[in-house]
Motif scaffolding. Structure first.
Motif, PDB file in Angstrom:
ATOM      1  N   MET A   1       0.927  -1.343  -0.152  1.00 13.01           N
ATOM      2  CA  MET A   1      -0.139   0.127   0.025  1.00 13.01           C
ATOM      3  C   MET A   1       0.840   1.208  -0.120  1.00 13.01           C
ATOM      4  O   MET A   1       1.924   1.454   0.749  1.00 13.01           O
ATOM      5  CB  MET A   1      -0.922  -0.169   1.408  1.00 13.01           C
ATOM      6  CG  MET A   1      -1.823   1.372   1.353  1.00 13.01           C
ATOM      7  SD  MET A   1      -2.657   1.270   2.790  1.00 13.01           S
ATOM      8  CE  MET A   1      -1.707   1.335   4.038  1.00 13.01           C
ATOM      9  N   THR A   2       0.500   2.097  -0.685  1.00 15.38           N
ATOM     10  CA  THR A   2       1.118   3.398  -0.701  1.00 15.38           C
ATOM     11  C   THR A   2       1.122   4.187   0.657  1.00 15.38           C
ATOM     12  O   THR A   2       0.053   4.296   1.038  1.00 15.38           O
ATOM     13  CB  THR A   2       0.572   4.435  -1.961  1.00 15.38           C
ATOM     14  OG1 THR A   2       0.805   3.820  -3.176  1.00 15.38           O
ATOM     15  CG2 THR A   2       1.534   5.741  -2.066  1.00 15.38           C
ATOM     16  N   GLU A   3       2.160   4.688   1.038  1.00 19.63           N
ATOM     17  CA  GLU A   3       1.868   5.090   2.441  1.00 19.63           C
ATOM     18  C   GLU A   3       1.947   6.820   2.488  1.00 19.63           C
ATOM     19  O   GLU A   3       1.179   7.256   3.209  1.00 19.63           O
ATOM     20  CB  GLU A   3       3.346   4.848   3.169  1.00 19.63           C
ATOM     21  CG  GLU A   3       3.583   3.468   3.403  1.00 19.63           C
ATOM     22  CD  GLU A   3       4.316   3.242   4.522  1.00 19.63           C
ATOM     23  OE1 GLU A   3       4.343   2.657   5.713  1.00 19.63           O
ATOM     24  OE2 GLU A   3       5.862   3.567   4.170  1.00 19.63           O
ATOM     25  N   ASP A  29       7.438   5.385  -0.042  1.00 18.81           N
ATOM     26  CA  ASP A  29       6.434   5.122  -1.094  1.00 18.81           C
ATOM     27  C   ASP A  29       5.501   6.002  -1.294  1.00 18.81           C
ATOM     28  O   ASP A  29       4.362   6.125  -0.223  1.00 18.81           O
ATOM     29  CB  ASP A  29       5.926   3.631  -0.650  1.00 18.81           C
ATOM     30  CG  ASP A  29       4.978   2.867  -1.629  1.00 18.81           C
ATOM     31  OD1 ASP A  29       4.918   3.514  -2.759  1.00 18.81           O
ATOM     32  OD2 ASP A  29       4.293   1.812  -1.282  1.00 18.81           O
ATOM     33  N   LYS A  31       2.630   8.552  -3.948  1.00 17.32           N
ATOM     34  CA  LYS A  31       1.922   8.751  -5.091  1.00 17.32           C
ATOM     35  C   LYS A  31       1.584  10.418  -5.142  1.00 17.32           C
ATOM     36  O   LYS A  31       1.675  11.099  -3.919  1.00 17.32           O
ATOM     37  CB  LYS A  31       0.642   8.212  -5.287  1.00 17.32           C
ATOM     38  CG  LYS A  31      -0.408   8.549  -4.391  1.00 17.32           C
ATOM     39  CD  LYS A  31      -1.814   7.760  -4.627  1.00 17.32           C
ATOM     40  CE  LYS A  31      -3.037   7.990  -3.710  1.00 17.32           C
ATOM     41  NZ  LYS A  31      -4.109   7.500  -4.140  1.00 17.32           N
ATOM     42  N   SER A  81      -6.997  10.934  -2.392  1.00  9.79           N
ATOM     43  CA  SER A  81      -6.027  10.114  -1.790  1.00  9.79           C
ATOM     44  C   SER A  81      -6.404   9.148  -0.737  1.00  9.79           C
ATOM     45  O   SER A  81      -5.545   8.509  -0.116  1.00  9.79           O
ATOM     46  CB  SER A  81      -5.214  11.292  -1.005  1.00  9.79           C
ATOM     47  OG  SER A  81      -5.648  11.619   0.135  1.00  9.79           O
ATOM     48  N   GLY A  83      -7.209   5.801   1.125  1.00 13.26           N
ATOM     49  CA  GLY A  83      -6.644   4.711   1.138  1.00 13.26           C
ATOM     50  C   GLY A  83      -5.226   4.797   1.548  1.00 13.26           C
ATOM     51  O   GLY A  83      -4.434   4.021   1.726  1.00 13.26           O
ATOM     52  N   THR A  84      -4.453   5.936   1.413  1.00 18.82           N
ATOM     53  CA  THR A  84      -3.398   6.400   1.791  1.00 18.82           C
ATOM     54  C   THR A  84      -3.378   6.809   3.101  1.00 18.82           C
ATOM     55  O   THR A  84      -3.861   8.063   3.528  1.00 18.82           O
ATOM     56  CB  THR A  84      -2.743   7.541   0.837  1.00 18.82           C
ATOM     57  OG1 THR A  84      -3.103   7.092  -0.635  1.00 18.82           O
ATOM     58  CG2 THR A  84      -1.153   7.671   0.905  1.00 18.82           C
TER      59      THR A  84
END
Length: 254
Positions: A1-3, A29, A31, A81, A83-84
């Motif tokens: 998972m992107t943090e 990590d 996005k 964003s 889920g981050t």
């Protein structure tokens, strides 16, 4: 998972290649949720953009249907964003120091009661010059590394008129930023507004490391007369909101 999700409301797309390069220097990590607004809505990328930063799969670029303003643009990026767990908003004309976000991420994971962690912001007068944290002019910082109890920063701000935090250097827990309503629909201080609300209820942690490079230039909105004229009214609204949040929570607990 992107943090970590970096959020940007964009009005100067010609600067995004440089900002992307500074994001690539972060050891986390990530996005990037970039939201085009204002004149940037009609911007079309050149070949260098398509072959460069736009080709990075971590970059998620969207356009507003019409100019919606900085607060709305940031909130649209914040919504994307989901889920981050951690977010940081960086303006299109600013840059990040290499490696600074990694320090904040480690800290906020350890300090589980904090709304987030923040670090030092330095003045940048020429974005083309390589960063030198040892000699840079400090823009915003805190006296020492450590936990800052709830309400400390807001109380100092209200008493002295000096806001010690450059909120761009705050790595938020996304839950806390969303819970206080995201960015303000205000003519200024749209990131100060949610920070003061969250900080009135939760501690925040300061790391004395260079994180953010803040560009000083004549085209800044902060240099306009209206931005200064509206200052006291916006600050008063910010303090009122934080006080009411505390009062209502206390009433609920009685």
């Amino acid at each position: 998972m992107t943090e970590v999700a970096f959020l940007s409301g964009v009005t100067r797309p010609e600067l995004l290649a440089g900002l992307h390069a500074s994001l690539c220097a972060q050891d986390v990590d990530w996005k990037w949720c970039a939201q085009l607004d204002g004149d940037a809505i009609g911007w079309e990328p050149g070949e260098a953009d398509r072959d460069g930063w736009l080709g990075d799969p971590r970059v998620e670029l969207e356009r507003n249907p019409k100019p919606l303003g900085s607060g709305t643009s940031r909130n649209l990026a914040l919504i994307r964003s989901k889920g981050t767990p951690y977010v940081l908003c960086v303006d299109d004309d600013d840059l990040l120091y290499p490696g600074g976000i990694d320090t904040l991420l480690k800290t906020v994971k350890e300090q589980r009661k904090c709304l987030g962690a923040w670090g030092r912001t330095d003045v940048m007068r020429d974005a083309t010059e390589p960063p030198d944290a040892a000699t840079a002019e400090v823009f915003k910082s805190w006296p020492e590394t450590g936990l800052i109890p709830p309400g400390t920063i807001g109380a100092q701000f209200q008493e002295t008129g000096r806001f010690a935090v450059h909120v761009g250097a705050v790595l938020w827990r996304r839950t806390h930023l969303v819970a206080v309503g995201g960015y303000g629909a205000l003519p200024r201080s749209i990131d100060t507004h949610p920070f003061i609300s969250a900080e009135s209820l939760f501690p925040v942690y300061y790391e004395d490391v260079p994180v953010y490079r803040y560009l000083i230039h004549p085209g800044q909105m902060t240099q306009t007369a209206y931005y200064q004229e509206i200052k006291s009214r916006v600050q008063g609204h910010t303090f009122e909101r934080a006080a009411l949040m505390r009062q209502l929570l206390e009433l609920r607990e009685e």
